[in-house]
Enzyme design. Structure first.
Site, PDB file in Angstrom:
ATOM      1  N   SER A 167       8.629  -4.158 -13.022  1.00 52.27           N
ATOM      2  CA  SER A 167       7.671  -3.995 -14.104  1.00 52.27           C
ATOM      3  C   SER A 167       7.128  -5.358 -14.550  1.00 52.27           C
ATOM      4  O   SER A 167       6.503  -6.060 -13.774  1.00 52.27           O
ATOM      5  CB  SER A 167       8.319  -3.214 -15.256  1.00 52.27           C
ATOM      6  N   ASP A 261       4.592   7.608 -11.855  1.00 46.83           N
ATOM      7  CA  ASP A 261       4.584   6.444 -12.740  1.00 46.83           C
ATOM      8  C   ASP A 261       3.130   6.145 -13.103  1.00 46.83           C
ATOM      9  O   ASP A 261       2.261   6.171 -12.222  1.00 46.83           O
ATOM     10  CB  ASP A 261       5.211   5.254 -12.018  1.00 46.83           C
ATOM     11  N   HIS A 291       8.970   5.557 -13.313  1.00 48.67           N
ATOM     12  CA  HIS A 291       9.207   4.170 -13.695  1.00 48.67           C
ATOM     13  C   HIS A 291      10.696   4.001 -14.030  1.00 48.67           C
ATOM     14  O   HIS A 291      11.321   4.913 -14.587  1.00 48.67           O
ATOM     15  CB  HIS A 291       8.355   3.817 -14.910  1.00 48.67           C
TER      16      HIS A 291
END
Length: 323
Positions: A167, A261, A291
């Site tokens: 991320s 995601d 995610h």
């Protein structure tokens, strides 16, 4: 927000084991009264508690050392007692540049260490909004420089250091490489990019996978970008938004893409742009994954497979990196 069983059942595109992981995290956060309205320090503390069960267990290291890199708290995981300079992975944790730590991501780091047989080093960079761009990037660049410069003292091969993250951490890994390339400094041997935050622009996957059933929401991601960038004009900087960058000359990359995601499209686009720029890239899409799904490895064969894919690639790339 806690999801009911009926609500989850409506989202059957999510892998059942990952769904249980998402539900457990949502339930954990739901134990805190109005979690989203808590002051940021309290939200960070709560997140450490909620994430604690998912960092437990997993591979046992031959040695773990805590120390510092570039003034940041750091952790060195050694999977075995093998002697001689060894390949390494500098891992930059996710959390929207505002949350999480080397503690929340400890199991992820140990999984990579054991599976790829590499030393994994994690750092706690300064968090936003208290420390906005470029503070975290400066720290990651400095940590890589220091790790490379002191590699022998850590039993690491300086030419075989990969950099990775998830991320926000994947964003920082790419931005770090762009910064080093611009300065003419040695680049990492490889980039391990897990569901990276590469572009704030909305895409079809934003609308399709928004909501707590899919872990990361549009509102959360938009807030993360604001907290990190500060002024909207900062989003024009390719070191903030790597999707805007010239990616030529970057190291070989592995891109982990969860299908469910909001960032899925941005990660597909990043993999395509890396390939178009002549970078050797392997991108794997994981159907039914959300995610943060790698954190579910204790209960998820899908996450286990994703670790195996990345570890196989990482071991091979670092094995053949110039000595």
């Amino acid at each position: 927000m806690t999801l009911t069983t009926e609500a989850l059942a409506a989202h059957d595109d999510v892998d059942p084991d990952i769904r249980r992981f998402v539900a457990a995290l949502n339930h954990g956060y739901g134990q805190f009264s109005d979690f989203a309205a808590l002051p940021l320090p309290e939200r960070r503390a709560a997140a450490e508690v909620v994430r604690a069960p998912w960092r437990a267990g997993g591979p046992v290291m031959a040695e773990t050392r805590d120390g510092t890199l570039a003034g940041c708290r750091a952790r060195f995981h050694y999977p075995s007692t093998r002697q001689g300079p060894r390949p390494a992975l500098l891992y930059v944790h996710g959390g929207g540049w505002t949350m999480f730590s080397i503690d929340t991501h400890d199991r992820l780091m140990r999984e990579y260490a054991a599976r790829a047989d590499v030393v994994v080093v994690g750092i706690d960079y300064s968090l936003s909004p208290e420390a906005r761009f470029p503070v975290a990037l400066d720290e990651v660049v400095a940590a890589y420089r220091q790790l490379r410069g002191e590699a022998a003292a850590h039993g690491i091969a300086a030419e075989r250091i990969a950099v990775g993250g998830d991320s926000a951490g994947a964003n920082l890994a790419v931005a770090m490489s762009l910064r080093l390339r611009a300065l003419g400094e040695p680049l990492p041997a490889a980039l391990l990019l897990n569901y990276g935050a590469f572009d704030p622009a909305p895409t079809p996957s934003y609308a399709r996978y928004d909501g707590p059933a899919y872990m990361l929401t549009i509102a959360e991601m938009d807030q993360f970008w604001r907290d990190y960038a500060g002024e909207p004009a900062t989003l024009d900087d390719p070191l903030v938004v790597p999707a805007r960058a010239d990616l030529t000359g970057l190291p070989p990359a592995f891109v982990t893409i969860p299908e469910c995601d909001i960032l899925a499209d941005a990660n597909r686009a990043m993999a395509e742009r890396l390939h178009a720029a002549g970078v050797a890239v392997e991108a794997c899409v994981y159907p039914g994954a959300t995610h943060s799904f790698l954190e579910a490895v204790s209960v998820s064969p899908l996450a286990d497979s994703a670790f195996e894919d990345a570890a196989r690639w990482l071991a091979a790339v670092l094995r053949h990196a110039p000595a």
